[in-house]
Design a protein around this motif. Structure first.
Motif, PDB file in Angstrom:
ATOM      1  N   VAL A  94     -20.911  10.430  13.737  1.00 58.39           N
ATOM      2  CA  VAL A  94     -20.131  11.663  13.576  1.00 58.39           C
ATOM      3  C   VAL A  94     -18.688  11.321  13.196  1.00 58.39           C
ATOM      4  N   LEU A  95     -18.166  12.045  12.192  1.00 58.00           N
ATOM      5  CA  LEU A  95     -16.753  11.950  11.817  1.00 58.00           C
ATOM      6  C   LEU A  95     -16.264  13.369  11.607  1.00 58.00           C
ATOM      7  N   GLU A  96     -15.402  13.850  12.513  1.00 62.23           N
ATOM      8  CA  GLU A  96     -14.932  15.229  12.440  1.00 62.23           C
ATOM      9  C   GLU A  96     -13.410  15.275  12.406  1.00 62.23           C
ATOM     10  N   GLY A  97     -12.888  16.372  11.833  1.00 56.85           N
ATOM     11  CA  GLY A  97     -11.444  16.599  11.854  1.00 56.85           C
ATOM     12  C   GLY A  97     -10.676  15.785  10.830  1.00 56.85           C
ATOM     13  N   LEU A  98     -11.361  15.282   9.804  1.00 59.04           N
ATOM     14  CA  LEU A  98     -10.675  14.464   8.799  1.00 59.04           C
ATOM     15  C   LEU A  98      -9.766  15.317   7.926  1.00 59.04           C
ATOM     16  N   THR A  99      -8.643  14.741   7.512  1.00 58.32           N
ATOM     17  CA  THR A  99      -7.793  15.374   6.511  1.00 58.32           C
ATOM     18  C   THR A  99      -7.691  14.416   5.327  1.00 58.32           C
ATOM     19  N   THR A 100      -7.050  14.861   4.256  1.00 57.38           N
ATOM     20  CA  THR A 100      -6.906  14.024   3.066  1.00 57.38           C
ATOM     21  C   THR A 100      -6.209  12.712   3.431  1.00 57.38           C
ATOM     22  N   ALA A 101      -6.823  11.586   3.092  1.00 54.92           N
ATOM     23  CA  ALA A 101      -6.259  10.277   3.436  1.00 54.92           C
ATOM     24  C   ALA A 101      -5.570   9.659   2.225  1.00 54.92           C
ATOM     25  N   ILE A 102      -4.358   9.198   2.433  1.00 58.11           N
ATOM     26  CA  ILE A 102      -3.617   8.449   1.408  1.00 58.11           C
ATOM     27  C   ILE A 102      -3.451   7.024   1.929  1.00 58.11           C
ATOM     28  N   ILE A 103      -4.051   6.080   1.211  1.00 56.00           N
ATOM     29  CA  ILE A 103      -4.059   4.691   1.669  1.00 56.00           C
ATOM     30  C   ILE A 103      -2.917   3.920   1.019  1.00 56.00           C
ATOM     31  N   VAL A 104      -2.092   3.300   1.842  1.00 54.15           N
ATOM     32  CA  VAL A 104      -1.004   2.456   1.344  1.00 54.15           C
ATOM     33  C   VAL A 104      -1.273   1.053   1.883  1.00 54.15           C
ATOM     34  N   ASP A 105      -2.005   0.244   1.088  1.00 53.86           N
ATOM     35  CA  ASP A 105      -2.440  -1.058   1.577  1.00 53.86           C
ATOM     36  C   ASP A 105      -1.644  -2.202   0.962  1.00 53.86           C
ATOM     37  N   ASP A 371      12.367  -3.962 -14.417  1.00 51.78           N
ATOM     38  CA  ASP A 371      11.587  -4.782 -15.354  1.00 51.78           C
ATOM     39  C   ASP A 371      10.848  -5.920 -14.657  1.00 51.78           C
ATOM     40  N   ARG A 372      10.864  -5.931 -13.322  1.00 52.94           N
ATOM     41  CA  ARG A 372      10.142  -6.976 -12.571  1.00 52.94           C
ATOM     42  C   ARG A 372       8.632  -6.760 -12.725  1.00 52.94           C
ATOM     43  N   PRO A 373       7.871  -7.751 -13.210  1.00 52.96           N
ATOM     44  CA  PRO A 373       6.404  -7.582 -13.349  1.00 52.96           C
ATOM     45  C   PRO A 373       5.761  -7.341 -11.993  1.00 52.96           C
ATOM     46  N   THR A 374       4.829  -6.391 -11.924  1.00 50.50           N
ATOM     47  CA  THR A 374       4.207  -6.048 -10.639  1.00 50.50           C
ATOM     48  C   THR A 374       3.390  -7.206 -10.088  1.00 50.50           C
ATOM     49  N   GLY A 375       2.881  -8.067 -10.962  1.00 48.14           N
ATOM     50  CA  GLY A 375       2.086  -9.207 -10.498  1.00 48.14           C
ATOM     51  C   GLY A 375       2.887 -10.209  -9.699  1.00 48.14           C
ATOM     52  N   THR A 376       4.232 -10.151  -9.781  1.00 47.42           N
ATOM     53  CA  THR A 376       5.075 -11.110  -9.045  1.00 47.42           C
ATOM     54  C   THR A 376       5.530 -10.562  -7.695  1.00 47.42           C
ATOM     55  N   LEU A 377       5.171  -9.317  -7.379  1.00 48.03           N
ATOM     56  CA  LEU A 377       5.563  -8.745  -6.084  1.00 48.03           C
ATOM     57  C   LEU A 377       4.693  -9.326  -4.980  1.00 48.03           C
ATOM     58  N   SER A 378       5.271  -9.544  -3.811  1.00 47.11           N
ATOM     59  CA  SER A 378       4.486  -9.979  -2.659  1.00 47.11           C
ATOM     60  C   SER A 378       3.667  -8.789  -2.163  1.00 47.11           C
ATOM     61  N   GLY A 379       2.707  -9.063  -1.235  1.00 45.03           N
ATOM     62  CA  GLY A 379       1.898  -7.972  -0.691  1.00 45.03           C
ATOM     63  C   GLY A 379       2.750  -6.912  -0.019  1.00 45.03           C
ATOM     64  N   GLY A 380       3.784  -7.346   0.727  1.00 47.72           N
ATOM     65  CA  GLY A 380       4.672  -6.399   1.420  1.00 47.72           C
ATOM     66  C   GLY A 380       5.488  -5.581   0.449  1.00 47.72           C
ATOM     67  N   GLU A 381       5.996  -6.229  -0.623  1.00 50.53           N
ATOM     68  CA  GLU A 381       6.782  -5.506  -1.632  1.00 50.53           C
ATOM     69  C   GLU A 381       5.911  -4.494  -2.372  1.00 50.53           C
ATOM     70  N   VAL A 401      -2.434   6.117   5.788  1.00 51.87           N
ATOM     71  CA  VAL A 401      -3.026   4.920   6.390  1.00 51.87           C
ATOM     72  C   VAL A 401      -2.278   3.697   5.871  1.00 51.87           C
ATOM     73  N   PHE A 402      -1.652   2.937   6.782  1.00 56.84           N
ATOM     74  CA  PHE A 402      -0.845   1.768   6.401  1.00 56.84           C
ATOM     75  C   PHE A 402      -1.458   0.486   6.953  1.00 56.84           C
ATOM     76  N   ASP A 403      -1.429  -0.551   6.131  1.00 59.50           N
ATOM     77  CA  ASP A 403      -1.939  -1.852   6.534  1.00 59.50           C
ATOM     78  C   ASP A 403      -0.765  -2.818   6.717  1.00 59.50           C
ATOM     79  N   GLU A 404      -0.367  -3.025   7.962  1.00 60.33           N
ATOM     80  CA  GLU A 404       0.745  -3.913   8.306  1.00 60.33           C
ATOM     81  C   GLU A 404       1.976  -3.698   7.418  1.00 60.33           C
ATOM     82  N   PRO A 405       2.609  -2.526   7.510  1.00 61.81           N
ATOM     83  CA  PRO A 405       3.753  -2.229   6.642  1.00 61.81           C
ATOM     84  C   PRO A 405       4.973  -3.112   6.879  1.00 61.81           C
ATOM     85  N   THR A 406       5.000  -3.868   7.998  1.00 57.07           N
ATOM     86  CA  THR A 406       6.162  -4.727   8.274  1.00 57.07           C
ATOM     87  C   THR A 406       6.020  -6.123   7.667  1.00 57.07           C
TER      88      THR A 406
END
Length: 797
Positions: A94-105, A371-381, A401-406
């Motif tokens: 059972v999964l009840e009470g869900l709202t729209t999820a925005i994932i920021v991973d 102009d910084r290429p996105t491929g050079t950003l760290s996971g946190g950035e 939903v955040f995955d270790e934002p710090t």
């Protein structure tokens, strides 16, 4: 105006809509979850804790967020669903009470060479509109400033039927784009070393190609060249005629027939450019990246000077600034420049632009440039860049939903991130955060702790309640929540020094520093201060240096710890030798694969726009191998039984007796050393958490021969209890005679170090300077830098 008076003094009955204040999860069994049932309060900030591999991501991302996304996708038409990824319903009752999820991973953003911070956040789009309206001279529409749009024109006759007559009219068209024609919007050009592509003393039939993955029986590569008819496959390449060499290297795409199959023949140079050079180097597999680095030299485009833009796009200016200059500025400076523009005709655009740029600064990314290429950003950035678009959003009652934002944040920046998470909650949103840092756990309204262990020993909710309750609860997280590493009374003496002189990569301002050898060195400073630029720019490329960066390990469902670490190789050879057969039989990706499921262990049924179904293969019962292969044994076990073992069980199995295998035991020892003894050897990499992948990568790099180890934030994804184990591992490396340099924000690692190199004082052009070098005790005593202040507070709290 009269006001309505309430006739009934009693409080009204609660509205039915007010009863949905919880997200209810009952019987979740995704990955290692063991029938987990919890109730999560809405419009609150809930933090999920637990050791790495305990099931946090399985619950938050693979159950709650995944089901929310699946239900949203089902609201679209069948036509649209056909173009969207198909998602199966998570294994939950059972999964009840869900709202729209925005994932920021933490997933790296698209690493296409033309993807930049500006294009990923739509700031470039706003700047292009701004320059098309205010730029002098006026050169055209916003696309005239886009390095993704080429300038093209054409003309010709068009035949039309009109009123029963055939009419021919001459038509012409033109598109003005901003792409630099020389580098095609990439900012770099490349030169290919042909000697790295083939051995010209051999013929194609003799295996002249030295390109990874180009096998002699491949239809799409070698056989197309050998049987195209344009070349003599039996002649050494150095003896090709001028025409053969032209066709071999540069021929335009041409349809050819090879053994009755229609294929496209193309010169080797354009084929290499399309298959290798159109991709970002950082996203390639290690052996492919090594090949590209050997075979190709990248240089800044001389026509656009690396800006990616045509001369015309760069000629249009607002004041003295063209769009390339604006994109190259530090975002905090660009925000100031935009704020000074006063033009009523574009006032709404200017407001939206400086609000977005201010969000970058607020979130701690003001030191980046567009102009910084996105491929050079760290996971946190990358994760914080994705947050930008949500900060000013008017949406409420959304689940974020955040995955270790710090991750990647200096202790000084964590409070700023906490404020942003609380702001999202206070707007009426539900905020779910997977986190290990005590400073981030402290702001939770509700805590869910999973465990008690990792892998099969985890997957249960061991605590649910407040932070104070967690502290007193006796779980592993609760016990370690107030842990503080103390400064070492004695630090090791260096055996030498690695000299760095005049380091000026990115924002570094000509740094001179001697990095001690034979000790544990921590390189610290706020995000963007120049830590990675100093170490990866001046140390990592040297001989004898083993660098373990933050790039995530990649792998499909067929990849597992045994294949990734190279462990399967000695095991296959041992099985082959013991049974007098070929090693290829003991690979589920080769000759030994079950023919029914092709070695996957499951049968995947594609149901078009509906979610595909995975069922265990009935023929091999999920073991992935042919029945005849499983008749061969080594040490009393077949290959499927060995792959079903945990690392700890396998270490014991291969240590002694008839199954003694030193080559395998050495690899397993390293996996146990990094705390992965609970993983199964055949467990798909796709099921591993971020922390598990980081440690798997570390264990693999430990096998490389080198005197200096460079580790970039090795505490990423690690629980407080796992950090202790990591410190023990770092000590063992140093005590074995290695030099260890760690780029780190975690105060426990700083306190445990023998020497600290602190960069700052700020980020971007406010950083790049050496602000302290010395022992942790000296840094704490001086409290002269941000790192010193936070480390002093940490060890004294």
């Amino acid at each position: 105006m009269s006001k309505a008076t309430r006739k009934d003094a009693q409080s009204p009955a609660p509205h039915a809509a007010d009863s949905h204040e919880l997200i209810r999860v009952h019987g979740a069994r995704v990955n290692n979850l063991k029938d987990v049932s919890i109730e999560i309060p809405k419009r609150r900030l809930t933090v999920f804790t637990g050791v790495s591999g305990s099931g946090k991501s399985s619950l938050v991302f693979n159950t709650i967020a995944a089901e929310s996304q699946r239900l949203i996708n089902e609201t679209y038409s069948a036509f649209l669903q056909g173009f969207m990824p198909t998602l199966a319903r998570p294994e939950v009752d059972v999964l009840e009470g869900l709202t729209t999820a925005i994932i920021v991973d933490q997933q790296r953003m698209g690493s296409d060479p033309r993807s930049t911070v500006g294009t990923a956040t739509d700031v470039n789009a706003m700047l292009r509109i701004l320059f098309s309206r205010l730029g002098k001279p006026h050169i055209g529409s916003p696309q005239a400033f886009s390095f993704n749009v080429a300038s093209i024109s054409g003309a010709g006759a068009v035949t039309m039927e009109r009123a029963g007559r055939t009419i021919k009219e001459r038509r012409s068209f033109s598109v003005t784009g901003g792409m630099c024609p020389r580098c095609e919007g990439r900012g770099t050009i490349n030169d290919i070393d042909l000697s790295q592509l083939y051995d010209d003393s051999k013929s194609i039939a003799e295996g002249a190609f030295t390109i990874p993955g180009w096998k002699s029986d491949s239809w799409w590569t070698v056989r197309t060249y050998a049987e195209s008819g344009f070349l003599d496959p039996n002649k050494p390449i150095r003896k090709f005629t001028k025409k053969e060499m032209q066709d071999f290297l540069y021929r335009e795409p041409t349809k050819v027939k090879v053994e009755g199959v229609n294929l496209t023949y193309e010169g080797l140079i354009p084929k290499i450019q399309k298959s290798f050079l159109s991709k970002d180097k950082e996203s390639m597999q290690p052996h492919i990246r090594a090949f590209v680095e050997r075979a190709v030299t990248f240089t800044t485009c001389p026509d656009c000077d690396g800006t990616r833009l045509s001369e015309m796009a760069r000629s249009s200016k607002i004041g003295r600034m063209n769009i390339a200059d604006a994109c190259a500025m530090q975002i905090s400076d660009l925000a100031e420049w935009v704020r000074e523009l006063a033009e009523p005709s574009v006032a709404p655009l200017l407001k939206a632009l400086h609000d977005t740029l201010d969000s970058f600064v607020e979130i701690g990314l003001g030191y980046l440039s567009l102009d910084r290429p996105t491929g050079t950003l760290s996971g946190g950035e990358a994760q914080r860049t994705k947050m930008i678009r949500h900060l000013g959003s008017s949406l409420t009652d959304v689940t974020y939903v955040f995955d270790e934002p710090t991750i990647g944040l200096h202790p000084h920046d964590i409070q700023r991130m906490n404020n942003l998470l609380q702001r999202l909650r206070d707007k009426g949103n539900t905020v779910l955060v997977v986190e290990h840092k005590p400073e981030a756990i402290a702001i939770a309204d509700h805590v869910v702790d999973l465990g008690p262990g990792a892998g099969t020993k985890g997957g249960e909710v061991v605590f649910e309640g407040t932070v104070e309750g967690l502290r007193a609860g006796g779980t592993l997280t609760g016990q370690h929540l107030d842990d503080r590493a103390s400064l070492k009374p004695l630090v090791r003496k260096p055996s030498g020094a690695l000299e760095v002189r005049g380091a000026d990569t990115h924002n570094l301002q000509g740094i001179d520093v001697d990095i001690p050898l034979g000790v544990l060195v921590a390189v610290t400073g706020v995000a963007g201060s120049g830590k990675s630029s100093l170490i990866h720019g001046s140390v990592s490329g040297q001989d004898g240096v083993v660098a373990v960066d933050q790039a995530p390990i990649r792998g499909s469902r067929r990849s597992n710890p045994a294949t990734y670490t190279g462990l399967l190789e000695p095991i296959r050879k041992a099985f082959a030798k013991a049974n007098g057969v070929k090693p290829a039989l003991f690979s589920a990706n080769s000759e030994g694969a079950c023919p029914n499921c092709n070695g996957a262990g499951v049968i995947y049924t594609d149901l078009a726009m509906m979610a595909g179904i995975e069922t265990t293969c009935e023929e091999c019962e999920g073991k992935r191998f042919q029945a005849s292969v499983l008749e061969h044994h080594f040490g009393g076990k077949d290959i499927s039984e060995v792959l079903a073992m945990s690392v700890a069980e396998a270490e014991e199995f291969f240590a002694e007796g008839e199954a003694r295998l030193p080559a395998a035991h050495k690899i397993l020892d390293r996996l146990v050393d990094v705390g992965l003894g609970y993983l199964r050897l055949g467990q798909p990499l796709t099921t591993l958490s971020g922390g598990e992948r980081q440690r798997l990568k570390l264990a693999t790099h430990m096998a490389e021969k080198g005197g200096v180890y460079v580790l970039d934030e090795p505490t990423t994804g690690l629980h407080l209890a796992d950090v202790e184990q990591l410190l023990g591992l770092l000590d063992r490396l140093v005590d074995a005679g290695k030099s260890v340099i760690v780029i780190e924000h975690h105060q426990a690692v700083m306190a445990h170090a023998d020497w600290i190199i602190d960069l700052g004082p700020g980020a971007g052009h406010d950083g790049g300077r050496l602000v302290f070098e010395g022992t942790p005790a000296d840094l704490v005593a001086a409290r002269a830098t941000l790192t010193g202040e936070h480390l002093a507070d940490y060890v004294r709290s």
